[in-house]
Every structure is written in C-alpha cells, then in structure tokens.
Design an enzyme around this catalytic site. Structure first.
Site, PDB file in Angstrom:
ATOM      1  N   GLY A 678       0.823  -1.196   0.000  1.00  0.00           N
ATOM      2  CA  GLY A 678       0.000   0.000   0.000  1.00  0.00           C
ATOM      3  C   GLY A 678       0.859   1.248   0.000  1.00  0.00           C
ATOM      4  N   CYS A 679       0.277   2.370  -0.387  1.00  0.00           N
ATOM      5  CA  CYS A 679       1.034   3.613  -0.520  1.00  0.00           C
ATOM      6  C   CYS A 679       1.514   4.132   0.835  1.00  0.00           C
ATOM      7  CB  CYS A 679       0.197   4.661  -1.245  1.00  0.00           C
ATOM      8  SG  CYS A 679      -1.469   4.901  -0.580  1.00  0.00           S
ATOM      9  N   TYR A 680       0.589   4.260   1.798  1.00  0.00           N
ATOM     10  CA  TYR A 680       0.981   4.681   3.140  1.00  0.00           C
ATOM     11  C   TYR A 680       1.993   3.700   3.739  1.00  0.00           C
ATOM     12  CZ  TYR A 680      -2.664   8.278   3.926  1.00  0.00           C
ATOM     13  OH  TYR A 680      -3.444   9.405   3.901  1.00  0.00           O
ATOM     14  N   ALA A 681       1.736   2.411   3.523  1.00  0.00           N
ATOM     15  CA  ALA A 681       2.607   1.389   4.106  1.00  0.00           C
ATOM     16  C   ALA A 681       4.008   1.472   3.523  1.00  0.00           C
ATOM     17  CB  ALA A 681       2.014   0.008   3.870  1.00  0.00           C
TER      18      ALA A 681
END
Length: 896
Positions: A678-681
C-alpha cells in the site's frame, strides 16, 4: 490530419470549464448583457485542475481541453438543457445529483427540466383515477391536474434536496417559466401548448449561483395551470436559450437499432434523416422522437446537438469523443467529386492553406498539388475529393494505376468540423467508396487516437505511423509498410511484419502494433539492447482508476513491456488512452476469460496486473493458478496484485513487493506472485526500517499521514470531493487502518534475533491517515522511539548508508514537501529531528528525548503503486529493476 470528436461526448470538458467570470470577460458586443453573470463564484483553481485530472481518466488530455474551451465559450445559460424523466428521479436520483454536482463544481450551469410520469401514474392508481391518453398525450382533468401538481412539487423537491446535500446550490422552479394556451381543451382538457418562455426566471437562478430545476407545468396568461409534456417543455426552453447541448436522460442510455439491437452512436440528420424514416423499425414513438428532434435542431444553430444518455454516463457522453449514448446533430451534406472541376477550388485552397501543414508551411502549393492530381489522372490513376458544403472539411484519396488499395493523402478539418463530428461522417463516406485504405500520420500528431480508432492495423516507420483499413493479406501489409519506409528513408525491422496470433479480445484484427518490438523512449536510451528482445506482454485488469492510468503510461514508455489486454467493465469497447505502442480498446475480461488466456503461459501474457479494489482479486488469482498449474515454472505468468488481499499471505506463495526491503526474496521466489504494498505502508516502512535495530521495545512508532484525494479513488465521496476538501483536512480510520496492520506485519518479517520484536512478539505501529485538498502525493510525519539517544547526524548517516545505491529512495537533510514529490517516481526521507537532551533528565522525560521525528514523501500513485508495480515486474522477469522508470539523481527540494 485530424481526430474525430463528438461535441456532445465531452464529459471531460464540462467539468473543467473556465469560470463564468472568465468566460464572460470576453470583450464583444454582448458584454453588457453578459455582465450580469460575472459575479458567480469562481471555481477554485486547484479544484479545477484536480477535476481536469479526474477527467483524464475517461478521455485524453486533448479531449478535455478541447471541450473545456468549447463549453466555456458561451454564457452559462447556453451550456445545456437537460430533460430528466421521472423514472430517473425515482430510480437513479443519487447518480443524477452526483453528475449535476460534478458539472457545477467547475462553473457549469445545466438547466434541468424534469417530468414525473411514473410517479403520477402510481398516485393516480392509488386514488383510483384512470390514466387516460389520446394520441400519446395524457388527458388531464381537474383531479388529475391536482395530483400532478403535488407530484411535480414533490419530485422537484427531492432533486433539489439531493443536490444541496452534496453542497450544490439549486433553485426549485415549479412555475412562472412556461406560458401556454390550451392545446385542445375539448380533446385533452388541461393540457398546454407553450406560447412563451420567461427566460428571466431561469437566468436569475444562474445569476444567484443556483442550478435551475424546473417542472414542465405551464400557466395560461390568466393563471390556469396546464400540463405539458417534459420533452416538449425542454425543447421550447432550448429554442429560446439556444444551448450547445440538449440532453434527454433515459434509463436505456441511447437509441437502439431495431434490427441489429446495437446502440446508435451518432445520427447526422442532414445526411441520414430521410433514410432513417424509411427503415422498417423506425415507427411509432421512435419516429415521433426523431421528428421532434429534427424540428428542434432545425430551429437552432448548427453548433447545437442532442444527446440521449443515461444519468450514469452523462459525463462520458458530454466530454469524450467516444461518448456513451446517442448523439444527434444536423451536420452538413457531404460531397464526393472525382475531378477538380466539380469543387470550389478557391474555398478548398483556403481550407488547405489553414489546416494542411505541407501547404501552410510553403513546402508545396495548392496549385502544385492540383497539378499532381491532374497528372495522376492523366496517367490512368484516380482521385476522389470529399468535403462538406461549407468547406469545413476536405479529404483527398488517390489510387495509382493497377493498384487496389487507395491512399488517403489528405484529411483536414476546421475546429467547427471537428466539434460538429463531421469527420466521422466523412470517414463513413470514404470507407463506403474504398474498402481498402492506407495512410501515414506523424508520430507527433495531436490526433493520433482518431486514426488508431479507425484503422485495422498500424506500424511505426521513422517519424510516422502507417495505418491501414480493410487490408488483411500480410504480403500486402508488408509491401505497404516497406513502401512507406522507402519514402520515409527509414527501413523497418525485417521482422516487423509477421503473421501474429488471434488479435486480443476487444481489439480490431491485425492491430499489429500490439505485437511489434517496444519503441525506444527517453528512459531506455542506455539499454538499447532491449529493443531487439521479444516484447513481454502485459494484461491489466482494472484500468479505470488512477493507478491503472499511471500503469498504462509507464508501460507505454517501457523498453520491454507492452500491453496485450486492458480490462475495465465501465470502459469496455473504448480506446485505451495515453498508449502509443498500439491501438487497443478496453475489454471486460471475466475470471474465466483470463484463465483461458493464461493457459498459453508467458507466450501470450507474461505478467498479469490486478489493479482491483480490495476483496475482488481472488477469483482472478484462482482462475490463473488453475489454468497454469501444469505449466513449467518458467512459463507461468507473473501476477502482481495491487490490492491488500495477499499482503498478509502466510502460505509462502506470495512475495511482498517492497524491493528496497525485500529484494532478495523477490528475486529468488519462483512462484511469481507479488503483493504490491500500500502507498501509506510503503512510505511508513521506508521511514522506520533503517531504525529497526534501535527501536525501544516498550513504545510504539507513530505515523501521521496525509494523502491527496486521488487515494480515495474515483467513486464519489466526501474524501475525493474538492469542494468538501477545500480549506479542510479529513481524518479517517483512526485505528486499525489496514495499512497500520500492514506496516507492523511487514516490518516484523525483517526481524533479527537482536531486535526488540519478533514473529512471536510482532512490531506494532500507530497510524492515523488523513486526506487533504491536493490531488496526489503523500506526506508522512513519523515519531520513532529509540532505545538510546542519538544525534541528527547519527540518524542521517544511518539512513544514508541504508539506502546507498537505491535509485528510488533519496535521503535529505531538510524536510521533503509533497508538492516537490508529486509526479515523481521516488520517495524522499529527511527532516530528521531529535529532542534536546539534558543530563538531569530522568524517567519519562528522559524517554521522551529518545526518539527521532522524520518526514517521508512519495507519490501515492507512483512509488506508492504503479512505479513500484513496474519495479516488481522488472525483478520478476529478470530485467533491469529500473527499466522504464524515470529516475533522478537528486530530488527537487523547496526547503533547501
């Protein structure tokens, strides 16, 4: 050369329309009349730019800008009159309100006239009043009219309230606009014939910044309410306002051919009306509707057109060339001549001088071209000149003696012809006369998509692209390309023309550019050897979203990958934008169809990308796994899943695709299954990973994240509504966000015996996401607790060494900014800070000093999604990890 356009099909343009202030500032004779509208609220510039980007997902940038300029060229009340059927309000109110809101957010003011037929019939039935009709007109007696007024007011209120819940100002107008006489009192009772339209009521609503929402009820001069069919009321309003668009919303999404059952995309009345009326299936209501539309358009400027469309596809119909419903316009009668004596040579010369590059530049002259045509005919060849009555368009087709394939030498059109869709009509006439065509277009032509849409195949030759239509013999195709290559002095690759497999689903047969070696681009100059290797074909499932768009662009510039299938349920049948390697149409592949294609292994599709929402990928993965189970490992296609479905996989079949932290696993794993992070991750792990040996076991790292609203997807919601986000920051999922779990789970996999965490005692983090008013990009502020005090220099050195050699990670001293990272393919880590420490500090105060605060930025659509997917694909296919990915030695830093 030009590209066709459906004026009505420009949903992109309306959303990004210039503000009423700007469009009314034009200095011309109407300045005084227009001035009253200039004080409407100007859409925020950033909001407008954002919606432009949203619109790029359903059409090309050229389309968006073209239709934006067109819809911005008239006063607000002249944009569109939209007739809404009662069934749309009862069955599809939310979609309708959302579509109208989207238009209004960029300054457009559609005027809505609605009916309420189904609702009225239901109320009449409940009141035990028979609904009676004569000649298709509702007989409206006193009791019927009384109920009709209540129903119209109720349905009008529903639509207005639905709009206002979305933040769109709307004004209910249930009377005062239409003045009528009795149509035939003895026959129909209280049914009206409109004799006057009070436009001031509508215009005052727009001046106040409100969408006018009208019922079709009318009044006599002495105040008697009369019932009027909503179609007729909308038409009478259009005659007074002369809008660019008259839109009829229905649930069928257009008109359908009575014999073939297919939707009719366009009708040019001047050319097709009489023939249509002779068709056996055109009768009753269809014939009446066509006659009413023709009578309406005959009274309006030729720039006006009618669109019949569903509420769901309104934007696509208005703002894309391909459209979604049925577009009806007057057009112009076309002509075809086989001798120059049959055309107005002066008007043809003027058109070529304005729009043909070779003549406009002085490379040749019209007179020289006339001479060349005459000589061709004298030597036994033929030529055809096509055009329309006002000479807004011209095409020249030639055929040399003894040849069967015609050459489309020139196809030029004015802006009026493009916006009026005359180009498509001319193409129909040309292909009626010529079953086989070849033509050449510069690669830099702005209208390449038009040619890809109409060609059966294409091939790049030097600076041009050769297109052909109706040619199926490969020997003929090879000769055509080689002939063009000689004329361009750029011989093609000897293996360029070869008989391929069956054309991909959804593409035209012989769309051979899907099989050719990948073109060079600015980013592959140092790896030219790739151009001689066989291309690696990619299947993209889920192309509608923003990440799908970025993947298409990256693959278009990749030296080894090329698209084979691009699947989207909503875009099926429409051309794939932003892709120049081939002419491809979107398809709608089921899991079973993907399985059927996957059985061929990597020979057909080497990589499948699943760009789908969470909890949707499993059927496709299962289908692929089943289809390839008997294939050798090296022949099984790679699968890259961009959802969260397999990021927590414990089976050992899936690799976690964050190369900077898991490169060895990605390179060595033979299963070919990759879960894209994921992007945030991604950003959070990049900020924490170098500090894993120094973490304090008793305290949790904390991440405060802010994303642009492209991260909220394309489905309308407050989190991707620019108006709601203006001057706003929205927190969401404050605990247990899936990325919170992903960060801890994935970092735990990096555990070593000396670390403060392990698989039995997994790492936990605190993560709080927010969405802001910018479109794309992520900014993260991380608080990482440490087991000992460290200086900023210590921290900076740790990160510099950890990411040494990583071309997509940059470490900086100053804090990175989202605006500097938006549109970039790398992540930036920096802004390191530690609290001051004093010798006397003890207890919790001492612990507070043992932490570091740092910042991470990345583009959520690129390194947070599409770029990382390509990085993983490169590793899995054993090619340069950074192939096709633009890299930069140093990032731009506004705070340096």
């Amino acid at each position: 050369m030009i590209r066709a356009s459906h004026l009505a099909r420009k949903r992109l343009g309306s959303l990004v329309k210039a503000s009423p202030v700007a469009l009314h500032s034009r200095a011309h004779a109407r300045e005084t009349a227009v001035r009253a509208y200039t004080y409407q609220t100007r859409p925020d510039t950033s909001e407008k730019e954002t919606i432009v980007k949203l619109l790029y997902n359903i059409g090309s940038k050229k389309e968006v800008e073209q239709y934006l300029r067109h819809f911005s060229s008239v006063e607000s009340q002249k944009f569109a009159v939209i007739k809404v059927g009662g069934a749309v309000i009862s069955d599809d109110l939310a979609t309708l309100a959302s579509s109208l809101t989207f238009l209004n957010r960029v300054g457009l003011y559609p005027i809505v006239v609605h009916g309420a037929g189904p609702q009225l019939n239901k109320r009449l039935e409940a009141a035990k009043i028979e609904a009676r009709y004569e000649d298709g007109i509702r007989i409206t007696d006193g009791p019927t009219l009384a109920i009709a007024r209540e129903v119209f007011a109720s349905e009008n209120r529903k639509l207005v309230e639905a709009l206002e819940r979305l933040g769109t100002r709307a004004r209910p107008i249930t009377g005062g606009v239409f003045v009528a006489d009795y149509l035939n009192r003895d026959k129909y009772d209280r049914v009206g014939r409109i004799v006057h339209v009070n436009r001031e009521v509508v215009e005052s609503s727009i001046r106040a910044g409100c969408l006018p929402i009208l019922t079709s009820l009318a009044e006599t001069p002495d105040g008697q309410i009369l019932n009027v069919n909503a179609d007729i009321a909308a038409g009478e309003l259009a005659r007074v306002l002369e809008p660019l668009k008259i839109v009829y919303l229905n649930e069928k999404n257009g008109l359908y051919h009575g014999t073939t059952g297919k939707r009719i995309e366009t009708i040019h009345l001047d050319e097709e009306y009489e023939g249509l009326l002779k068709e056996s299936w055109v009768r009753y209501g269809t014939k009446l509707k066509l006659r009413e539309i023709k009578e309406l358009l005959d009274t309006l400027p030729r720039s006006s057109s009618v669109a019949i469309i569903s509420a769901e596809h309104l934007h696509k119909e208005l703002f894309t060339h391909s459209g979604a419903g049925t577009l009806i316009m007057r057009g112009h009668r076309l002509f075809s001549e086989q001798d120059l004596s049959g055309v107005d040579s002066d008007r043809l010369r003027a058109l070529l001088m304005a729009h043909d590059s070779s003549i406009a530049s002085g490379e040749t002259t019209a007179a020289s071209y006339w001479q060349a045509l005459s000589e061709l005919k004298r030597d036994g060849g033929q030529y055809w000149i096509y055009g329309d009555e006002p000479y807004q368009l011209a095409a020249v087709v030639t055929r040399k003696p003894g040849e069967s394939i015609s050459n489309l030498e020139k196809f030029v059109a004015s802006k009026a012809a493009i916006l009026g869709n005359i180009t498509d009509n001319a193409w129909k006439l040309i292909t009626r006369d010529h079953s086989q065509l070849v033509w050449s277009v510069p690669r830099t032509d702005d209208n390449l998509s038009w040619h890809f849409e109409r060609a059966d195949g294409s091939w790049g030759v030097g600076d041009n692209i050769v297109f052909w239509y109706g040619v199926e013999d490969w020997k003929q195709i090879s000769d055509l390309v080689n002939t063009k290559a000689v004329s361009e002095k750029a011989a093609p690759n000897a293996s360029a023309i070869t008989a391929g497999k069956t054309a991909p689903i959804g593409t035209r047969s012989y769309s051979t550019m899907t099989r050719r070696p990948a073109m060079h681009n600015a980013f592959s100059a140092s790896r030219r050897s790739y151009s001689t290797a066989a291309p690696l074909r990619v299947g993209l499932i889920g192309a509608r979203g923003y990440t799908g768009r970025e993947l298409i662009r990256l693959i278009d510039g990749h030296p080894r990958f090329e698209l084979a299938y691009v699947s989207s349920r909503e875009l099926a049948g429409k051309p794939v934008p932003n892709y120049s390697k081939a002419q491809l149409d979107h398809v709608n592949l089921s899991a079973q169809q993907v399985a059927d294609l996957a059985r061929s292994g990597r020979d057909d599709v080497a990589v499948w990308i699943l760009a789908l929402p969470n909890n949707v990928a499993a059927p496709f993965v299962a289908a692929i796994d089943s289809a390839v189970s008997s294939l050798p490992t090296g022949q099984k296609p790679v699968v890259v899943d961009l959802s969260a479905d397999y990021r927590f996989d414990a089976s050992g079949q899936w690799s976690y695709g964050l190369p900077e932290l898991h490169r060895a696993e990605l390179a060595n794993r033979s299963t070919g299954r990759i879960a894209n992070p994921g992007c945030y991750a991604t950003g959070s792990q990049l900020g924490i990973a170098p500090l894993l040996p120094y973490l304090d076991a008793a305290r949790l790292p904390s991440v405060f994240g802010v994303s642009g609203y492209s991260g909220a997807g394309t489905k309308p919601s407050p989190k991707n509504d620019p108006e709601f986000l203006r001057d706003n920051l929205i927190p969401y999922a404050p605990v247990n966000h899936i990325h919170e779990r992903e960060i801890g789970h994935s970092l735990t996999r990096l555990a070593k015996p000396e670390y403060a965490f392990s698989s039995e005692n997994p790492l936990k983090v605190q993560f709080t996401p927010h969405v802001a008013s910018f479109f794309q990009g992520i900014g993260l502020t991380l608080h990482v607790p440490l087991c000992k005090s460290m200086s900023v220099k210590n921290i900076h050195d740790i990160f510099t060494e950890f990411y040494r050699g990583e071309r997509l990670i940059h470490v900086t001293q100053s804090a990175p900014l989202v605006k500097d990272n938006s549109g970039k393919h790398y992540a930036v880590v920096g802004g390191f800070a530690v609290p001051p420490s004093e010798e006397s500090t003890v207890g919790s105060a001492m612990l507070a000093t043992r932490r570091v605060v740092l910042n991470v930025t990345l583009d959520n659509l690129l390194k947070g999604a599409a770029t990382q997917a390509v990085q993983n694909m490169n590793i899995a296919m054993d090619i340069d990890e950074y192939a096709g990915i633009p890299t930069s030695a140093e990032p731009t830093m506004s705070l340096d």
